[in-house]
Structures are given as structure tokens and as C-alpha cells.
Design an enzyme around this catalytic site. Structure first.
Site, PDB file in Angstrom:
ATOM      1  N   HIS A 120     -14.855  52.198 -13.142  1.00 41.44           N
ATOM      2  CA  HIS A 120     -13.947  53.272 -13.552  1.00 41.44           C
ATOM      3  C   HIS A 120     -13.903  53.304 -15.082  1.00 41.44           C
ATOM      4  CE1 HIS A 120     -12.499  52.607  -9.408  1.00 41.44           C
ATOM      5  NE2 HIS A 120     -11.852  53.750  -9.471  1.00 41.44           N
ATOM      6  N   GLU A 182     -17.264  58.643  -5.817  1.00 40.85           N
ATOM      7  CA  GLU A 182     -16.424  59.745  -5.292  1.00 40.85           C
ATOM      8  C   GLU A 182     -16.704  61.024  -6.076  1.00 40.85           C
ATOM      9  OE1 GLU A 182     -12.365  58.274  -5.186  1.00 40.85           O
ATOM     10  OE2 GLU A 182     -12.900  56.677  -3.790  1.00 40.85           O
ATOM     11  N   TRP A 187     -11.125  64.127  -9.301  1.00 35.38           N
ATOM     12  CA  TRP A 187     -10.147  63.271  -9.984  1.00 35.38           C
ATOM     13  C   TRP A 187     -10.754  62.337 -11.022  1.00 35.38           C
ATOM     14  CZ3 TRP A 187     -10.507  63.879  -4.635  1.00 35.38           C
ATOM     15  CH2 TRP A 187     -11.300  62.937  -3.962  1.00 35.38           C
ATOM     16  N   TYR A 253     -10.105  57.348   2.967  1.00 33.15           N
ATOM     17  CA  TYR A 253      -8.782  56.728   3.101  1.00 33.15           C
ATOM     18  C   TYR A 253      -7.958  57.461   4.147  1.00 33.15           C
ATOM     19  CZ  TYR A 253      -9.708  53.731  -0.838  1.00 33.15           C
ATOM     20  OH  TYR A 253     -10.235  52.758  -1.650  1.00 33.15           O
ATOM     21  N   GLU A 290     -15.741  52.374   0.296  1.00 26.39           N
ATOM     22  CA  GLU A 290     -14.309  52.066   0.153  1.00 26.39           C
ATOM     23  C   GLU A 290     -13.655  52.679   1.368  1.00 26.39           C
ATOM     24  OE1 GLU A 290     -12.030  53.366  -3.321  1.00 26.39           O
ATOM     25  OE2 GLU A 290     -13.781  53.002  -4.563  1.00 26.39           O
ATOM     26  N   ARG A 322      -8.279  46.976  -2.587  1.00 24.43           N
ATOM     27  CA  ARG A 322      -7.682  45.729  -3.064  1.00 24.43           C
ATOM     28  C   ARG A 322      -6.250  45.483  -2.553  1.00 24.43           C
ATOM     29  NH1 ARG A 322      -5.615  45.896  -8.568  1.00 24.43           N
ATOM     30  NH2 ARG A 322      -4.671  47.919  -8.942  1.00 24.43           N
TER      31      ARG A 322
HETATM   32  C1  BMA Z   1      -7.506  52.525  -7.578  1.00 27.21           C
HETATM   33  C2  BMA Z   1      -6.196  51.766  -7.565  1.00 27.21           C
HETATM   34  C3  BMA Z   1      -5.856  51.469  -9.000  1.00 27.21           C
HETATM   35  C4  BMA Z   1      -7.029  50.726  -9.673  1.00 27.21           C
HETATM   36  C5  BMA Z   1      -8.347  51.449  -9.486  1.00 27.21           C
HETATM   37  C6  BMA Z   1      -9.535  50.699 -10.028  1.00 27.21           C
HETATM   38  O1  BMA Z   1      -7.859  52.968  -6.318  1.00 27.21           O
HETATM   39  O2  BMA Z   1      -6.331  50.550  -6.843  1.00 27.21           O
HETATM   40  O3  BMA Z   1      -4.699  50.671  -9.028  1.00 27.21           O
HETATM   41  O4  BMA Z   1      -6.775  50.598 -11.047  1.00 27.21           O
HETATM   42  O5  BMA Z   1      -8.523  51.716  -8.119  1.00 27.21           O
HETATM   43  O6  BMA Z   1      -9.719  49.465  -9.393  1.00 27.21           O
END
Ligand code: BMA
Length: 372
Positions: A120, A182, A187, A253, A290, A322
Site C-alpha cells: 500500500h 484491488e 479506493w 470481503y 485476501e 489481519r
Molecule cells: C487495510 C486495513 C488497514 C491497513 C491496510 C494495510 O485493509 O487492515 O488497517 O492499514 O489494510 O495493511
């Protein structure tokens, strides 16, 4: 019979058409690539993001993982995240120090697990976050663009880290690298309403070219990743090319309550049918890169919703997001894997672990994925 199939039967799997796209890939990377195709037929590997760094209620306890707390076994796939590495930072955007991450990557690999990495990175146009959708970032980093030189610096940080991942024998640790993910969402600064298909493809291709041909990073398999989609042409609209992609994947998701709405299972299944058929045509691996239902407030989610969506399709791995714990001012512990057997989906997670078509680390380690 297709040429590639015939050639695989005659020569093993080392012929044109079934090969990782980096022709100089390290031998461990090549072995991983071929072994993942075999494993795809046995079951789906389970992965967890940041699994070894922290769980919903703890941080940095050596050897611990929420998945292991519940099942006695580690995930087969470990997801890690490079956001802010491009800035030269020592910790990522989720506060994981890169030197610790390097150690966790080493540990998972040495146990026989698989490593995947996302990024990211900030929007290069203004250096705000990956979620800043000010347009122009993609064009600006391409050759000739105003931020190109700066972006080369960013890629150098990424390359340095990827090259620094070493196993006990000094070999480079293979990584399933999933940049600019994605991409069909709107986004991230590389998203579909923010850049053109040609710009996206050029960004992906330039990144592969720079890492592989300029920086000689040869321990990567490249993962192309969309969000959920409707048709094969939606999925492929921004596909950067067979010659720079090894794995086809998407993220999904659950948001609606599965007790009253079964569309998640159906939609994910439909997407996987398209994905696995494209992958068969193109000789690519597949992943649900994911996946999750935040806090899993549904008892049968793992086997009744998620595993049902996969059915018997050849999916290499799925990766649950996570177990971040408290994020910001939130008063609930954010998690995508149960961290206690007594939680709503705890018993079902164990059933999922025990299902014959799910693979966790103990089983995957036996496969010796990095050997011929
Ligand atoms: C997103 C969330 C955020 C995180 C980002 C990068 O989906 O979990 O809190 O900063 O992923 O890991």
C-alpha cells in the site's frame, strides 16, 4: 491436446507455456512455482496477514500466531505488507518494523511456508496515503513523468528489501508479490476511476521490468489482483500481460449477514469459476488473495460460507486479513481469524482446519515446496 499439456507430459513441467515469467528466477522460485501447481489439486492453502507479528490481543511474542493458538498449526501462507517502505521508513503503515518482518519471513519460509507481500504505497502525486485518490499518480511515475525519478527511488527501497530476504543457506526467499492490488476498485491511486487501463498496465509492466531487469530481483512470482468482478472481460480489462503475471487472484470481503443473504458464497464461487478457467487457459496459478468477514459473527462461516464458495475448484491459497486488534478509537478487537476457540466461529474454524481440502503449514511443509 494442447501443446503445453503434451509438453508437460513428455518433459515434466519445464517447458514453454508452463513456466514462471521471470526466466532468470532463482531455483527455489522455480520449484515453488511448479510445486504450487501440484498442490492446487490437493487443496487450498490457508494464509493469514501479519500472522507472526501480532494477534488480536498480543504483539511480538516469538513463535506465536492466533491461527496456531486455535489449531496448533501455523498458516501455510504468510502475508506481509510493505506500505511506507518506499519512503525509507523503518516501520510499515501498520507499525510492523521491517527488520522484524524480515525475520518473520525467514521463519515462515524455513518452516516450509509460503510468503506473499502486498504494497500500500503512498500516492506519488502528493505523498498522501495509498487511499488518496487524487488522480495523476500513475501517469506521473511512468517514464517521462514528473515523479518518475522519485518513484525509481521508491522501487529501489522495495528491491533492496526483497533482495535482503534470505534463507539459512543464503538463498533468496521466494515471494508472491502482489503490487497495485484491488485494481478494479476505486479506493487506491491506481484504481479504475483514477487511471486509464493503459496507464495501469504500464505501471505494472514498468515495475516488473525495473525490479527484474534493472535490479535483478529474481525471487518473485507476480500476482495480478482485482476486487470482485462480473465477467472475464471485467477481470482482464487492465491485465498487464501473460508475460508479467504468474498468479491470477481477487479479493473478497463478506459484508452482508450470511444468515439471511447467501450471495457471498455464490458471487465468490462464480468469480472463482471464471478465474480458474482463465488460469487453466493461461497456465497461471490462482488465489483468493485476501478474504474475510470482520470479527466473523457467524458460527458456520468457515465451512458453510467460505469453503462452500471454493468447492472443488483448484485454488492455490486464500489469505485471511489481519487480526489488527484495536484500530484507532475502536472499542472492538478487529480480527479476521478467531483468536479463541470459544468465539462464535471458533469451532467451525477447527472444522475448516480439519477439512481434507484445506492445507496448513504442517501438511504443506511435507511437500518441500522449494525443492525439485
Ligand atoms: C487495510 C486495513 C488497514 C491497513 C491496510 C494495510 O485493509 O487492515 O488497517 O492499514 O489494510 O495493511
Amino acid at each position: 491436446m494442447k501443446k503445453a499439456v503434451l509438453c508437460a507430459l513428455l518433459l515434466g513441467t519445464t517447458c514453454v507455456g508452463i513456466a514462471q515469467q521471470d526466466k532468470k528466477a532463482t531455483k527455489e522460485t522455480v520449484h515453488l512455482y511448479h510445486n504450487l501447481f501440484k498442490l492446487e489439486k490437493k487443496g487450498v492453502m490457508f494464509g493469514h496477514q501479519d500472522a507472526l507479528a501480532y494477534g488480536a490481543t498480543w504483539k511480538y511474542q516469538p513463535g506465536r500466531s492466533d491461527v496456531k493458538d486455535i489449531t496448533g498449526d501455523y498458516p501455510a501462507v504468510y502475508g506481509w505488507e510493505l506500505g511506507h517502505l518506499e519512503q525509507g521508513a523503518n516501520v510499515n503503515l501498520d507499525t510492523v518494523p521491517f527488520d522484524k518482518m524480515r525475520g518473520f519471513i525467514h521463519d515462515g519460509y524455513e518452516r516450509g511456508g509460503v510468503i506473499t507481500i502486498s504494497w500500500h504505497g503512498n500516492n506519488p502525486i502528493n505523498n498522501k496515503s495509498a487511499w488518496d485518490v487524487t488522480p495523476g499518480g500513475v501517469k506521473a511515475v511512468l517514464p517521462g513523468g514528473a515523479k518518475h525519478d522519485m518513484f525509481i527511488g521508491w522501487l529501489n527501497h522495495i528491491a533492496d528489501f526483497l533482495l535482503s530476504l534470505k534463507g539459512d543457506k543464503g538463498e533468496a526467499i521466494p515471494v508472491l508479490f502482489r503490487p497495485y492490488h484491488e485494481l478494479t476498485g476505486n479506493w487506491f491511486w491506481w484504481g479504475k476511476n483514477i487511471c486509464t487501463p493503459e496507464e495501469y498496465k504500464a505501471l505494472f509492466r514498468f515495475t516488473v521490468h525495473y525490479l527484474r531487469d534493472v535490479r535483478n530481483v529474481h525471487n518473485l512470482l507476480y500476482v495480478y489482483n482485482t476486487s470482485q468482478f462480473k465477467t472475464a472481460s471485467d477481470f482482464l480489462e487492465r491485465y498487464p500481460g501473460d508475460d508479467v503475471v504468474d498468479v491470477l487472484s481477487f479479493d473478497a470481503y463478506q459484508s452482508k449477514n450470511p444468515a439471511v443473504d447467501s450471495s457471498f458464497t455464490k458471487d465468490v464461487h462464480d468469480n472463482l469459476v471464471i478465474l480458474t478457467s482463465l488460469a487453466a487457459q493461461k497456465h497461471k496459478l490462482t488465489a483468493l488473495a485476501e478474504v474475510g468477514y470482520e470479527n466473523i459473527p457467524y458460527a458456520g462461516w468457515w465451512t458453510g460460507v467460505l469453503l462452500k464458495a471454493i468447492d472443488k475448484l483448484p485454488v492455490s491459497y486464500l489469505l485471511a486479513w489481519r487480526n489488527a486488534g484495536y484500530i484507532g478509537n475502536s472499542t472492538t478487537l478487529s480480527h479476521f481469524v478467531p483468536y479463541d476457540k470459544t468465539q462464535v466461529s471458533g469451532a467451525d474454524f477447527i472444522r475448516f482446519y480439519e477439512a481434507p481440502n484445506t492445507l496448513f503449514e504442517k501438511e504443506v511443509a511435507k511437500e518441500k515446496l522449494y525443492a525439485k
